[in-house]
Design an enzyme around this catalytic site. Structure first.
Site, PDB file in Angstrom:
ATOM      1  CG  HIS A  73      -2.106  -0.904   1.056  1.00 37.88           C
ATOM      2  ND1 HIS A  73      -3.351  -0.645   1.585  1.00 37.88           N
ATOM      3  CD2 HIS A  73      -2.254  -2.085   0.397  1.00 37.88           C
ATOM      4  CE1 HIS A  73      -4.188  -1.632   1.263  1.00 37.88           C
ATOM      5  NE2 HIS A  73      -3.540  -2.509   0.553  1.00 37.88           N
ATOM      6  CB  SER A  83       2.171   8.097   2.493  1.00 38.45           C
ATOM      7  OG  SER A  83       2.059   6.976   1.647  1.00 38.45           O
ATOM      8  CG  ASP A 245      -2.836 -20.692   0.567  1.00 33.86           C
ATOM      9  OD1 ASP A 245      -3.585 -21.654   0.306  1.00 33.86           O
ATOM     10  OD2 ASP A 245      -1.605 -20.780   0.542  1.00 33.86           O
TER      11      ASP A 245
END
Ligand code: HEM
Length: 326
Positions: A73, A83, A245
């Site tokens: 991200h 950030s 998964d």
């Protein structure tokens, strides 16, 4: 002129003896990043970070997946600049992320020894690697040299991050805008072999999928039934977790190539996962990554490329990762 400038830079870096490994378009020419970046300025930085990450993950191993996702991200929203770590109203932190305490602990450990030297964006990159190693991954060499930013906006995250209903063309575009190839996109998606997702991210695949199919026909029928039992109809529940998964369903996950096996078995959780196998452009890549050794090797290279996206040469070294320096 631009061509001349890049030749000059290449020459400069060859002569200064700095290793610039071209592993993909994203790793290509950001000359400020290097291996062993803190060798002289804070020689134990990587060791201290690793130790702090291990201590935090010993308390809650699920945060390993959280830290890995956080680095993704960070890099996809305005470049890898820390950030994602900033606190405050309307920052990127408001999106569903976990494991900030791991980064805070690593930062505290390096600040105690070399204050104001190691950036939060770098700590996140090292910690993401260390987290995969705690989940049995083989790891890779992480480059350092990122500066921290002073701005973080949830609206940028919303605009920049690929959503779970993206199909292959959209995923290829999203990664290409960061200089990452279609193959690197498939390799990096393999990170989702660990951790969990919430019902709201895939419930539209289970109920009222489209005018022809009630349930997405690309989901294995038995798996679709299993998911429906966990996520009740029309519930956009954001608290029920499902393993990303299903082949290695442990609460934290194991970092290996089984993600690609789930796709082959039509048990990919998100549209963005399953479409990698269903689309003829990426299917062969999925099949080649079933080999765990190849996956681990390519994953490390692709993470180096992702870790070089939009890196800033000017910025701060934050004292606290959650706040901008005064
Ligand atoms: C290809 C596009 C991608 C999409 C659309 C996507 C989307 C998502 C979504 C929707 C979740 C579930 C989160 C939730 O329900 O709140 C998730 C989880 C996760 N993603 Fe991705 N992701 C992508 C690529 C990546 C990449 C490149 C990485 C890392 C390199 C990554 C690492 C993870 C991890 C580790 C988790 C589990 C997080 C946890 O358990 O805390 N993802 N992703």
């Amino acid at each position: 002129m631009a061509h001349f400038r890049s030749l000059l830079l290449l020459a400069l870096f060859t002569f200064s003896g700095v290793a610039v490994e071209a592993t993909g378009p994203g790793d290509n020419g950001f000359v400020g990043l290097r291996d062993n970046y803190y060798r002289n300025s804070c020689k134990d930085a990587e060791k201290l970070i690793k130790k702090a990450v291990q201590a935090e993950l010993a308390k809650n191993l699920k945060h390993a997946a959280g830290v890995l996702r956080m680095h993704f991200h960070d890099c996809f929203v305005e470049g890898c600049d820390g950030s994602v770590l900033l606190d405050g109203p309307g920052t990127e932190k408001t999106s569903h992320l976990a494991g900030f305490e791991v980064i805070d602990a690593a930062k505290a450990a390096v600040e105690a020894v070399c204050p104001g030297v190691v950036s939060c964006a770098d700590i996140l990159a090292y910690a993401a690697r260390d987290s995969t190693v705690e989940l049995n991954g083989t790891g890779w060499a992480v480059q350092g040299g990122r500066k921290d930013c002073t701005v973080s906006l949830a609206s940028r995250a919303e605009a920049e991050l690929p959503p779970p209903m993206f199909e292959v063309s959209q995923l290829i575009d999203s990664f290409a805008r960061r200089g990452l190839s279609a193959r690197q996109m498939v390799v990096l998606s393999g990170a989702q072999t660990v951790g969990v997702g919430f019902c709201d991210k895939f419930v539209s695949r289970l109920y009222d999928f489209n005018s022809t199919f009630f349930t997405d026909p690309s989901i294995d029928p038995a798996y679709a039934t299993e998911l429906k039992n966990i996520c009740p109809q029309h519930s956009f529940n954001t608290s029920i977790e499902v393993f990303m998964d299903v082949i290695t369903p442990t609460s934290a996950g194991v970092f290996e190539a089984n993600y690609y096996k789930t796709l082959q078995e039509h048990k990919g959780l998100l549209t963005s996962d399953q479409s990698l196998f269903d689309d003829s452009r990426t299917r062969a890549v999925v099949t080649s990554l079933l080999n765990n050794r190849r996956f681990q090797k390519e994953f490390g290279k692709a993470m180096r490329a992702m870790g070089a996206v939009g890196v800033k040469t000017v910025g701060q070294i934050r004292t606290k990762c959650s706040a901008v320096n005064e």
